[in-house]
Design a protein around this motif. Structure first.
Motif, PDB file in Angstrom:
ATOM      1  N   ALA A  46     -45.716 -10.938 -55.690  1.00  0.00           N
ATOM      2  CA  ALA A  46     -46.704 -10.149 -54.774  1.00  0.00           C
ATOM      3  C   ALA A  46     -47.767  -9.506 -55.942  1.00  0.00           C
ATOM      4  O   ALA A  46     -47.336  -8.923 -56.797  1.00  0.00           O
ATOM      5  N   PHE A  47     -48.682  -9.455 -55.287  1.00  0.00           N
ATOM      6  CA  PHE A  47     -49.800  -8.687 -56.098  1.00  0.00           C
ATOM      7  C   PHE A  47     -50.905  -7.757 -55.449  1.00  0.00           C
ATOM      8  O   PHE A  47     -50.804  -7.887 -53.978  1.00  0.00           O
ATOM      9  N   ASP A 100     -40.189 -11.795 -57.169  1.00  0.00           N
ATOM     10  CA  ASP A 100     -39.655 -10.952 -56.141  1.00  0.00           C
ATOM     11  C   ASP A 100     -40.596 -10.744 -54.752  1.00  0.00           C
ATOM     12  O   ASP A 100     -40.304 -10.211 -53.946  1.00  0.00           O
ATOM     13  N   GLY A 101     -41.615 -11.886 -54.774  1.00  0.00           N
ATOM     14  CA  GLY A 101     -42.298 -11.816 -53.689  1.00  0.00           C
ATOM     15  C   GLY A 101     -41.801 -12.043 -52.359  1.00  0.00           C
ATOM     16  O   GLY A 101     -42.060 -11.377 -51.380  1.00  0.00           O
ATOM     17  N   LEU A 102     -40.549 -13.035 -52.149  1.00  0.00           N
ATOM     18  CA  LEU A 102     -39.950 -13.323 -50.979  1.00  0.00           C
ATOM     19  C   LEU A 102     -39.249 -12.105 -50.672  1.00  0.00           C
ATOM     20  O   LEU A 102     -39.156 -11.554 -49.683  1.00  0.00           O
ATOM     21  N   LEU A 112     -51.135  -9.480 -51.617  1.00  0.00           N
ATOM     22  CA  LEU A 112     -51.293 -10.988 -51.908  1.00  0.00           C
ATOM     23  C   LEU A 112     -49.739 -11.460 -52.248  1.00  0.00           C
ATOM     24  O   LEU A 112     -49.398 -11.128 -53.207  1.00  0.00           O
ATOM     25  N   ILE A 113     -49.361 -12.479 -51.497  1.00  0.00           N
ATOM     26  CA  ILE A 113     -48.304 -13.146 -51.994  1.00  0.00           C
ATOM     27  C   ILE A 113     -48.752 -14.582 -52.302  1.00  0.00           C
ATOM     28  O   ILE A 113     -49.290 -15.308 -51.619  1.00  0.00           O
ATOM     29  N   ALA A 146     -51.729 -10.466 -47.354  1.00  0.00           N
ATOM     30  CA  ALA A 146     -52.463 -11.842 -47.164  1.00  0.00           C
ATOM     31  C   ALA A 146     -51.112 -12.853 -47.620  1.00  0.00           C
ATOM     32  O   ALA A 146     -50.681 -12.993 -48.671  1.00  0.00           O
ATOM     33  N   MET A 147     -50.509 -13.233 -46.407  1.00  0.00           N
ATOM     34  CA  MET A 147     -49.386 -14.190 -46.823  1.00  0.00           C
ATOM     35  C   MET A 147     -49.638 -15.534 -45.986  1.00  0.00           C
ATOM     36  O   MET A 147     -49.585 -16.662 -46.640  1.00  0.00           O
ATOM     37  N   THR A 148     -50.016 -15.610 -44.760  1.00  0.00           N
ATOM     38  CA  THR A 148     -49.734 -16.724 -44.028  1.00  0.00           C
ATOM     39  C   THR A 148     -51.154 -17.799 -44.189  1.00  0.00           C
ATOM     40  O   THR A 148     -52.000 -17.426 -44.799  1.00  0.00           O
ATOM     41  N   GLU A 149     -50.659 -19.009 -44.440  1.00  0.00           N
ATOM     42  CA  GLU A 149     -51.869 -20.114 -44.559  1.00  0.00           C
ATOM     43  C   GLU A 149     -51.859 -21.269 -43.566  1.00  0.00           C
ATOM     44  O   GLU A 149     -51.089 -21.312 -42.904  1.00  0.00           O
ATOM     45  N   PRO A 150     -52.880 -21.850 -43.855  1.00  0.00           N
ATOM     46  CA  PRO A 150     -53.158 -22.986 -42.711  1.00  0.00           C
ATOM     47  C   PRO A 150     -52.274 -24.274 -43.297  1.00  0.00           C
ATOM     48  O   PRO A 150     -51.756 -24.213 -44.411  1.00  0.00           O
ATOM     49  N   PRO A 151     -51.859 -24.996 -42.549  1.00  0.00           N
ATOM     50  CA  PRO A 151     -51.194 -26.424 -42.877  1.00  0.00           C
ATOM     51  C   PRO A 151     -51.705 -27.060 -43.986  1.00  0.00           C
ATOM     52  O   PRO A 151     -52.983 -26.878 -44.084  1.00  0.00           O
ATOM     53  N   PRO A 152     -50.890 -27.468 -44.998  1.00  0.00           N
ATOM     54  CA  PRO A 152     -49.481 -27.588 -44.814  1.00  0.00           C
ATOM     55  C   PRO A 152     -48.780 -26.245 -45.551  1.00  0.00           C
ATOM     56  O   PRO A 152     -47.512 -26.523 -45.772  1.00  0.00           O
ATOM     57  N   GLY A 153     -49.568 -25.245 -45.549  1.00  0.00           N
ATOM     58  CA  GLY A 153     -49.093 -23.935 -46.104  1.00  0.00           C
ATOM     59  C   GLY A 153     -47.986 -23.256 -45.431  1.00  0.00           C
ATOM     60  O   GLY A 153     -47.472 -23.507 -44.057  1.00  0.00           O
ATOM     61  N   CYS A 154     -47.658 -21.904 -45.725  1.00  0.00           N
ATOM     62  CA  CYS A 154     -46.542 -21.146 -45.142  1.00  0.00           C
ATOM     63  C   CYS A 154     -47.029 -20.527 -43.777  1.00  0.00           C
ATOM     64  O   CYS A 154     -48.032 -20.192 -43.714  1.00  0.00           O
TER      65      CYS A 154
END
Length: 398
Positions: A192-193, A240-242, A178-179, A132-140
């Motif tokens: 990261a979790f 260290d998530g990135l 999850l990031i 779980a990383m990608t987000e809706p705008p304005p997220g990443c």
């Protein structure tokens, strides 16, 4: 590098090819093999997974001590290619996204206790997972610096709030990586979790309809409202998530390429069979110069993609991050997949456009390849930055 496959890699490749030809490709013709999302149905999948496990073809990417086959990345490449000559292939061998990338990163970076709790059930096929990383705008999206989901520390726990979308496999996943943002530092602001599907404080808002066939669990929108995650479920250090994401995506992007090359080859197999038997204007289609041009160009591009993929795999096996090599493979192979399937449909005509072959399935699936794990334009931009910084060293052999 030596392009000769290792003995073990060639043995596995041949065995997987035999399994795919015998067990999987024949199933594609039966509508009952599919679920409502155009993937292999669950009952059939579990039976085939049992066969793959019995034959020692399970979890090629994982160490033997954890129930895998312990293959190097360069040995995985031809095997994954053979798997995805069938549209059902990778998930049968426990080598499909997102489980594939999640297993690889947890095996590299998780603690022993975390591996026992979170990784081993994925290897065993007892649970599925999601990232779980990608987000809706304005997220990443392709730019992680735009992350909006936040994790706030409270003693030995973290509180998570935010929204994610297009999260592959979330509909059936039990284990999630999850990031989330833990500070505003541009390089060390993400962490990261791990969390479990039964943990309170999160929900699946919807399963997002897409143009093509779906992976198991679809592509979902998730909402987090004070999800509590113990600090012991944090992967790597705070900030260290990135780094985790970059390490995960390196191999994950490349295994996508391996699988897509298999689909590309299968598309040409279907086209070859058709043009070799279909007569047009007094001769076999395969004897027409225009047909030969189309097939030759598609075959050449597949081979270019294979060489780029194998080079990147070899560099990963040497301990290199292979960022440039993976990016180049990802761009070329994703575009090759689309072109190969398009060529096969053009040559097969109405038959290719119909559901009498899996080509129309492949075509709708192929369009996502130029988007997932970084759009082609983003990878080209990164390659350009490397070229501007390195000059002629961009092409160094070492």
């Amino acid at each position: 590098m030596d392009f000769t496959l290792s003995d073990i890699g060639e043995i596995y490749r041949k065995r997987i090819k035999e399994f795919v030809d015998k067990e999987l490709i024949p199933l594609e013709k039966n509508p009952d093999s599919f679920d409502e999302h155009e993937n292999i149905n669950e009952t059939l999948l579990q039976a085939l997974r049992g066969k793959a496990r019995q034959q020692g073809l399970w979890s090629l990417q994982m160490p033997r001590e954890r129930g895998g086959q312990g293959l190097h990345v360069a040995d995985m490449a031809p095997c994954y290619e053979e798997m995805n000559r069938s549209i059902f292939g990778p998930v049968v061998f426990n080598s499909a996204a997102p489980d594939d990338g999640n297993m690889i990163i947890l095996n590299k970076m998780a603690t022993t206790a975390q591996k026992d709790r979170w990784l081993q059930p994925i290897i065993d096929g007892a649970v599925r997972s999601s990232f779980a990383m990608t987000e809706p705008p304005p997220g990443c999206g392709s730019d992680p610096s735009m992350m909006q989901t936040r994790a706030q520390r409270q003693g030995d726990h973290w509180l998570i709030n935010g929204t994610k979308h297009f999260i592959t496999g979330a509909g059936v996943a039990a284990h999630f990586i999850l990031i989330a943002r833990t500070s505003d530092d541009s390089r060390k602001g993400l962490t990261a979790f791990m969390f479990h599907k039964d943990d309170p404080g999160w929900e699946i808002v919807r399963r997002i309809p897409i143009m093509g066939p779906e992976e198991h669990g679809g592509h979902c929108e998730l909402r987090f409202t004070n999800l509590r995650i113990p600090d012991e479920n944090r992967v790597m250090n705070v900030g260290d998530g990135l780094k985790l994401t970059q390490i995960r995506l390196g191999t994950a992007r490349l295994t996508h390429c391996m699988r897509w090359l298999g689909l590309s080859k299968r598309a040409l197999e279907i086209a070859n069979d058709y043009v070799s038997h279909r007569e047009s204007f007094g001769s076999k289609m395969a004897d027409h110069e225009g047909v030969q041009w189309l097939l030759g160009e598609a075959a050449m591009n597949i081979q270019i993609g294979r060489l780029l993929t194998m080079h990147a795999a070899w560099k990963l096996d040497q301990g290199d991050f292979a960022r440039k090599e993976v990016s180049m493979a990802k761009v070329v192979v994703s575009e090759t997949l689309h072109k190969a399937v398009d060529t096969a449909i053009q040559l097969c005509g109405a038959r290719g456009y119909s559901k009498d072959t899996p080509l129309e399935w492949m075509y709708r699936y192929a369009r996502q390849a130029r988007l997932v794990d970084g759009a082609s334009e983003v990878h080209k931009m990164v390659l350009s930055k490397n070229l501007l910084a390195e000059g002629s060293d961009f092409w160094q052999w070492g």
